[in-house]
Scaffold this motif. Structure first.
Motif, PDB file in Angstrom:
ATOM      1  N   PRO B 112       0.817  -1.230   0.000  1.00 48.88           N
ATOM      2  CA  PRO B 112       0.000   0.000   0.000  1.00 48.88           C
ATOM      3  C   PRO B 112       0.846   1.273   0.000  1.00 48.88           C
ATOM      4  O   PRO B 112       0.854   2.036   0.964  1.00 48.88           O
ATOM      5  CB  PRO B 112      -0.829  -0.145   1.279  1.00 48.88           C
ATOM      6  N   ILE B 113       1.595   1.438  -1.069  1.00 49.17           N
ATOM      7  CA  ILE B 113       2.397   2.655  -1.243  1.00 49.17           C
ATOM      8  C   ILE B 113       2.245   3.115  -2.694  1.00 49.17           C
ATOM      9  O   ILE B 113       1.913   2.308  -3.557  1.00 49.17           O
ATOM     10  CB  ILE B 113       3.908   2.438  -0.941  1.00 49.17           C
ATOM     11  N   THR B 114       2.502   4.387  -2.919  1.00 46.26           N
ATOM     12  CA  THR B 114       2.378   4.908  -4.281  1.00 46.26           C
ATOM     13  C   THR B 114       3.717   4.748  -5.004  1.00 46.26           C
ATOM     14  O   THR B 114       4.750   4.521  -4.383  1.00 46.26           O
ATOM     15  CB  THR B 114       2.005   6.402  -4.263  1.00 46.26           C
ATOM     16  N   ARG B 115       3.656   4.908  -6.318  1.00 43.05           N
ATOM     17  CA  ARG B 115       4.918   4.864  -7.083  1.00 43.05           C
ATOM     18  C   ARG B 115       5.804   6.046  -6.691  1.00 43.05           C
ATOM     19  O   ARG B 115       7.028   5.937  -6.678  1.00 43.05           O
ATOM     20  CB  ARG B 115       4.624   4.908  -8.579  1.00 43.05           C
ATOM     21  N   ASN B 116       5.175   7.175  -6.377  1.00 47.07           N
ATOM     22  CA  ASN B 116       5.964   8.338  -5.949  1.00 47.07           C
ATOM     23  C   ASN B 116       6.723   8.037  -4.666  1.00 47.07           C
ATOM     24  O   ASN B 116       7.847   8.487  -4.481  1.00 47.07           O
ATOM     25  CB  ASN B 116       5.053   9.552  -5.727  1.00 47.07           C
ATOM     26  N   HIS B 117       6.096   7.259  -3.785  1.00 46.28           N
ATOM     27  CA  HIS B 117       6.742   6.866  -2.534  1.00 46.28           C
ATOM     28  C   HIS B 117       7.989   6.023  -2.842  1.00 46.28           C
ATOM     29  O   HIS B 117       9.061   6.243  -2.272  1.00 46.28           O
ATOM     30  CB  HIS B 117       5.738   6.068  -1.682  1.00 46.28           C
ATOM     31  N   ILE B 118       7.833   5.059  -3.748  1.00 45.17           N
ATOM     32  CA  ILE B 118       8.963   4.195  -4.124  1.00 45.17           C
ATOM     33  C   ILE B 118      10.089   5.067  -4.683  1.00 45.17           C
ATOM     34  O   ILE B 118      11.241   4.984  -4.258  1.00 45.17           O
ATOM     35  CB  ILE B 118       8.523   3.141  -5.181  1.00 45.17           C
ATOM     36  N   LEU B 119       9.723   5.917  -5.636  1.00 49.37           N
ATOM     37  CA  LEU B 119      10.724   6.765  -6.303  1.00 49.37           C
ATOM     38  C   LEU B 119      11.389   7.725  -5.320  1.00 49.37           C
ATOM     39  O   LEU B 119      12.622   7.887  -5.338  1.00 49.37           O
ATOM     40  CB  LEU B 119      10.040   7.527  -7.453  1.00 49.37           C
ATOM     41  N   GLY B 250      14.497  15.372 -12.385  1.00 42.58           N
ATOM     42  CA  GLY B 250      13.778  14.776 -11.252  1.00 42.58           C
ATOM     43  C   GLY B 250      12.287  14.746 -11.555  1.00 42.58           C
ATOM     44  O   GLY B 250      11.644  13.702 -11.424  1.00 42.58           O
ATOM     45  N   ILE B 251      11.753  15.867 -12.015  1.00 41.29           N
ATOM     46  CA  ILE B 251      10.320  15.936 -12.357  1.00 41.29           C
ATOM     47  C   ILE B 251      10.023  14.962 -13.498  1.00 41.29           C
ATOM     48  O   ILE B 251       9.032  14.220 -13.461  1.00 41.29           O
ATOM     49  CB  ILE B 251       9.917  17.387 -12.736  1.00 41.29           C
ATOM     50  N   GLY B 252      10.914  14.951 -14.493  1.00 43.83           N
ATOM     51  CA  GLY B 252      10.759  14.036 -15.634  1.00 43.83           C
ATOM     52  C   GLY B 252      10.707  12.587 -15.182  1.00 43.83           C
ATOM     53  O   GLY B 252       9.917  11.790 -15.689  1.00 43.83           O
ATOM     54  N   ILE B 255       7.326  11.815 -13.668  1.00 46.16           N
ATOM     55  CA  ILE B 255       6.279  11.690 -14.698  1.00 46.16           C
ATOM     56  C   ILE B 255       6.416  10.351 -15.420  1.00 46.16           C
ATOM     57  O   ILE B 255       5.457   9.602 -15.577  1.00 46.16           O
ATOM     58  CB  ILE B 255       6.358  12.875 -15.703  1.00 46.16           C
ATOM     59  N   ARG B 256       7.636  10.056 -15.852  1.00 48.83           N
ATOM     60  CA  ARG B 256       7.885   8.814 -16.600  1.00 48.83           C
ATOM     61  C   ARG B 256       7.583   7.575 -15.754  1.00 48.83           C
ATOM     62  O   ARG B 256       6.952   6.635 -16.211  1.00 48.83           O
ATOM     63  CB  ARG B 256       9.355   8.753 -17.049  1.00 48.83           C
TER      64      ARG B 256
END
Lengths: 293, 263
Positions: B112-119, B250-252, B255-256
């Motif tokens: 239960p984590i987001t991809r943003n959390h992983i990244l 970082g932003i890219g 998004i990717r």
């Protein structure tokens, strides 16, 4: 069969890798406390469907709903309600089983330690072992514990018994039935057809990326067909009269799938001289195999 | 998750940092016996044999190698730039893709984590280790310099943080590129290529006016050691560009990665 308020609902799910088809049109509904057998031949789209549901790959179109709410890949509240067991388990090999379970526990807000201990005991897994040293069966057990330990509302299991020994398979079936009693909804993808008739309530059969059959196991059993083997000098006449789908023919003997009730069949056969007649029950596995072909 | 990232990447951090630390320790120990009052003049004469462009490329035209600090300012920081660059690039190319290559992403994605959390965990871990490497090497060399004689402390402080302005963009650039593949092997070659080609372009851009334009195609322009040596200050515009590039990639990457198919 469509029902109200499904726990997991997949609507017209389509996945294309560029121009290559993954799945074309998959729609299934899973109701609370139901074990739904998801079956189909290799390459039919079972794993693609599951990976799309899990958002590992992006759907081309369609909808995935959990408890009536569209399931977004970042919806961690809904993710907490899913237990996922992939067909092949790949975990962090540098960790011990205990460290892996601790790591897993750290992601859940509620206390799941008691259930973890129960499952470790039930499946007889040694927590001190390193993951890289686990056999295929033990790795599967660990995968099962990871999927079940947070007591999710939905379990998505891809080939869950592959690698488990027969005794552990029985323990696992028992565990599934307990989960079902508690109201857990289970999507059960498998190749082992005998499992389906034993534990599933309903099946969905996928072929070439489409659901080709959805039926309750109970109904399939009620409408069970028979295989009839007849030996007769008048076999050609019988074939013509009954318009049969013959599955085996040898001299004056034929074997065919009988869709008729016993008395109807006897009436039709009564004008002919029959040397031998053998009636066999068509198992659910046989039926599945027919569809597989 | 960050704790685990720090743990699994700790070993390679120690190895790469040790390489730099041992190199400087070795040079600091043997330097006084190589360069002393008797042979420094001979060394200066020897240096004159090299073309000015070559001396310029290693900052030897503005700094003498008559002391450990002199060596550090010239050749020493070449090693710091290259090794922190290689480390940052390998880290960037590996952190995300390793989960896919090892197929552990299927497990990680089910949590239960987001991809943003992983990244974010991976980015924070990488940034911590890159900064820590620069700081540790900086402190170690500071101790060596204190033991070996006088040096300009302010200049040294600015010099020691300069590798961050090439390493951080290299880290994030490689992280971004890794979102286009699933295999670590593919990324390793690309990441090393980027570092060495970047460094080569930077050297070429220093040689003469014809090749000067190449400085726009290398991140090493942003770690302007030369400017720090001559002006005892950071080139603010390059620092800003470095941070902007880091931010942009970082932003890219976010998004990717959010659109990426993970298996």
């Amino acid at each position: 069969m469509k029902r109200e308020n499904p726990v997991l609902e997949v609507k017209h799910l389509k996945k294309y890798y560029g121009k290559i088809k993954g799945i074309e049109d998959v729609s299934i509904q899973l109701n609370k406390g139901e074990i739904f057998g998801f079956i189909g031949p290799n390459g039919s789209g079972k794993s693609t469907t599951i990976r799309t549901i899990m958002h590992l790959i992006n759907k081309t179109s369609g909808m995935i709903k959990i408890d009536g709410k569209e399931f977004d890949k970042d919806d961690i509240v809904l993710k907490e309600e899913i237990g996922y067991l992939p067909s092949e388990i790949f975990l962090y090999e540098d960790l011990t089983v205990k460290e892996m379970l601790d790591f897993h526990e750290s992601f859940y807000k509620r206390d799941i330690h008691a259930r973890r201990k129960e499952l470790v005991q039930l499946l007889k897994l040694d927590e001190a072992k390193k993951i890289e040293d686990l056999s295929l069966g033990n790795a599967k057990k660990l995968g099962i514990i990871l999927a079940f330990m947070h007591e999710p509302e939905i379990l998505i299991l891809d080939e869950p018994t592959s690698g488990l020994d027969p005794i552990m398979q029985q323990v696992f079936y028992q565990l599934l039935l307990e989960e079902k009693k508690k109201g857990t909804t289970i999507l059960y993808s498998t190749h082992i057809l005998s499992e389906v008739s034993k534990i599933c309530d309903r099946i969905g059969m996928i072929k070439e990326g489409r659901i080709i059959k959805e039926e309750r196991i109970e109904d399939m059993e009620k409408n069970s067909l028979t295989y009839l083997t007849i030996d007769s000098e008048e076999i050609e006449k019988i074939k013509k009269t009954l318009n049969l789908k013959v599955i085996m023919e040898q001299g004056t003997t034929i074997k065919f799938v009988n869709h008729l009730k016993p008395n109807e069949m006897m009436n039709l056969l009564s004008p002919f001289k029959i040397n031998k007649l053998l009636v066999e029950e068509v198992t659910i596995e046989d039926l599945f195999l027919e569809y597989y072909k | 998750m960050l704790k685990r990232e720090l743990k699994i990447n700790g070993k390679s951090f120690m190895i790469w940092t040790s390489i730099l630390v041992l190199l400087f320790l070795l040079v600091a120990l043997i330097y006084p016996s190589i360069i002393n009052h008797d042979n420094i003049q001979m060394m200066d004469e020897f240096m004159k044999l090299f073309p000015e462009e070559i001396l310029k490329a290693f900052n030897m035209d503005i700094s003498s190698i008559d002391s450990f600090y002199g060596w550090l300012k010239t050749e020493g920081f070449v090693f710091v730039l290259l090794i922190t660059g290689v480390y940052a690039s390998i880290l960037g190319s590996n952190l995300l893709v390793k989960e896919e290559d090892d197929k552990t992403i299927e497990y990680l994605n089910s949590l239960p984590i987001t991809r943003n959390h992983i990244l974010s965990s991976k980015i924070v871990c990488g940034t911590i280790y890159i900064v820590l490497m620069v700081v540790m090497v900086g402190i170690f060399n500071y101790i060596l310099l204190r033991l070996s004689g006088d040096f300009n402390e302010k200049q040294y402080l600015l010099l020691s943080i300069t590798p961050l302005f090439s390493s951080l963009p290299l880290f994030v650039l490689n992280l971004f590129l890794s979102t286009f593949t699933h295999k670590t092997k593919k990324m390793l070659g690309i990441s090393l290529g980027i570092v060495f080609i970047s460094y080569f372009l930077q050297i070429l851009s220093e040689i003469n006016e014809v090749t000067e334009f190449l400085k726009y195609f290398t991140v090493y322009t942003l770690a302007n050691i030369r400017h720090v040596i001559t002006n005892v200050e950071l080139q603010v515009s390059f620092v800003v560009i470095s941070l902007l590039i880091t931010l942009l990639f970082g932003i890219g990457t976010y998004i990717r990665y959010n659109k990426k198919e993970l298996v």
